[in-house]
Design a protein around this motif. Structure first.
Motif, PDB file in Angstrom:
ATOM      1  N   UNK A  72       0.785  -1.009   0.018  1.00  0.00           N
ATOM      2  CA  UNK A  72      -0.022  -0.044   0.152  1.00  0.00           C
ATOM      3  C   UNK A  72       0.850   0.969  -0.102  1.00  0.00           C
ATOM      4  N   UNK A  73       1.623   1.200   1.052  1.00  0.00           N
ATOM      5  CA  UNK A  73       2.604   2.549   0.826  1.00  0.00           C
ATOM      6  C   UNK A  73       3.526   2.619  -0.197  1.00  0.00           C
ATOM      7  N   UNK A  74       4.263   1.465  -0.592  1.00  0.00           N
ATOM      8  CA  UNK A  74       4.988   1.422  -1.807  1.00  0.00           C
ATOM      9  C   UNK A  74       4.321   1.985  -3.045  1.00  0.00           C
ATOM     10  N   UNK A  75       3.380   1.275  -3.429  1.00  0.00           N
ATOM     11  CA  UNK A  75       2.557   2.079  -4.406  1.00  0.00           C
ATOM     12  C   UNK A  75       2.233   3.553  -4.235  1.00  0.00           C
ATOM     13  N   UNK A  80       3.524   8.408  -6.401  1.00  0.00           N
ATOM     14  CA  UNK A  80       3.096   9.635  -6.143  1.00  0.00           C
ATOM     15  C   UNK A  80       1.476   9.907  -5.979  1.00  0.00           C
ATOM     16  N   UNK A  81       0.847   8.685  -5.688  1.00  0.00           N
ATOM     17  CA  UNK A  81      -0.693   8.597  -5.470  1.00  0.00           C
ATOM     18  C   UNK A  81      -1.021   8.939  -4.194  1.00  0.00           C
ATOM     19  N   UNK A  82      -2.024   9.646  -4.120  1.00  0.00           N
ATOM     20  CA  UNK A  82      -2.738  10.142  -2.812  1.00  0.00           C
ATOM     21  C   UNK A  82      -3.608   8.924  -2.341  1.00  0.00           C
ATOM     22  N   UNK A  83      -3.134   8.784  -0.995  1.00  0.00           N
ATOM     23  CA  UNK A  83      -3.541   7.729  -0.225  1.00  0.00           C
ATOM     24  C   UNK A  83      -5.036   7.481  -0.497  1.00  0.00           C
ATOM     25  N   UNK A  92      -5.321   0.897  -9.150  1.00  0.00           N
ATOM     26  CA  UNK A  92      -4.627   2.032  -9.957  1.00  0.00           C
ATOM     27  C   UNK A  92      -3.337   1.763 -10.269  1.00  0.00           C
ATOM     28  N   UNK A  93      -2.431   1.169  -9.512  1.00  0.00           N
ATOM     29  CA  UNK A  93      -0.860   1.016 -10.089  1.00  0.00           C
ATOM     30  C   UNK A  93      -0.458  -0.453  -9.720  1.00  0.00           C
ATOM     31  N   UNK A  94      -1.322  -1.465  -9.462  1.00  0.00           N
ATOM     32  CA  UNK A  94      -0.934  -2.546  -9.156  1.00  0.00           C
ATOM     33  C   UNK A  94      -0.413  -3.528 -10.629  1.00  0.00           C
ATOM     34  N   UNK A  95      -0.691  -3.022 -11.721  1.00  0.00           N
ATOM     35  CA  UNK A  95      -0.507  -3.604 -12.715  1.00  0.00           C
ATOM     36  C   UNK A  95       0.772  -3.055 -13.492  1.00  0.00           C
TER      37      UNK A  95
END
Length: 164
Positions: A72-75, A80-83, A92-95
């Motif tokens: 979670x924090x790594x992504x 640079x994604x808002x939590x 959103x960025x797992x792929x």
């Protein structure tokens, strides 16, 4: 923690570490604060969630006894994604190929150093990513209790039926 370790081995995981030197400083401080405490077996590990420490995984595993990847924090930090946005859209960025390359690098570094590494966070509890995690070399996941049945079945190549 040191006192509790007399009852059995205890793992201490240091979060938000930025590099090898900071981990060494934190571990040294812990050892200094507990020097007068009777302790059992203690293992010190790093939470890989800050990109800078992930990029130093080989060096970190030379001194850390285990690791855990906090997706979670790594992504959030890596892209640079808002939590709140990341929680709202879990995929959103797992792929992103960069994330999977980094996960593979961390797993490779752990394997080469003969260290265990686990993963936690949304990627760990999402059955869509379980086999991909295994392919990059991550064999241990930490998930919420309600996710355990789905993860176990997915690891066996099955799916959980929600029809009753």
């Amino acid at each position: 923690l040191a006192r509790a370790s007399v009852h059995g081995p205890l793992d201490i995981l240091y979060p938000m570490v930025i590099d090898r030197e900071q981990f060494l400083t934190l571990r040294s401080a812990f050892e200094g604060f507990t020097a007068d405490v009777t302790a059992g077996q203690l293992r010190h590990g790093v939470m890989f969630e800050v990109p800078s420490v992930c990029m130093q995984a080989r060096e970190v595993f030379e001194v850390a006894e285990f690791g855990s990847i906090g997706t979670n924090d790594l992504v959030q930090f890596l892209f640079a994604i808002d939590r709140t946005l990341a929680v709202a859209d879990k995929s959103i960025s797992l792929d992103q190929p960069l994330l999977w390359s980094l996960l593979r690098d961390i797993a490779d570094a752990a394997r080469q150093a003969r260290r265990k590494v686990s993963i936690c966070g949304e990627a760990a509890s999402d059955v869509r990513y379980l086999h991909r995690l295994m392919e990059v070399g991550i064999k241990s996941v930490s998930v919420n209790p309600h996710s355990i049945p789905q993860i176990r079945l997915a690891a066996q190549g099955q799916t959980l039926s929600t029809d009753r």
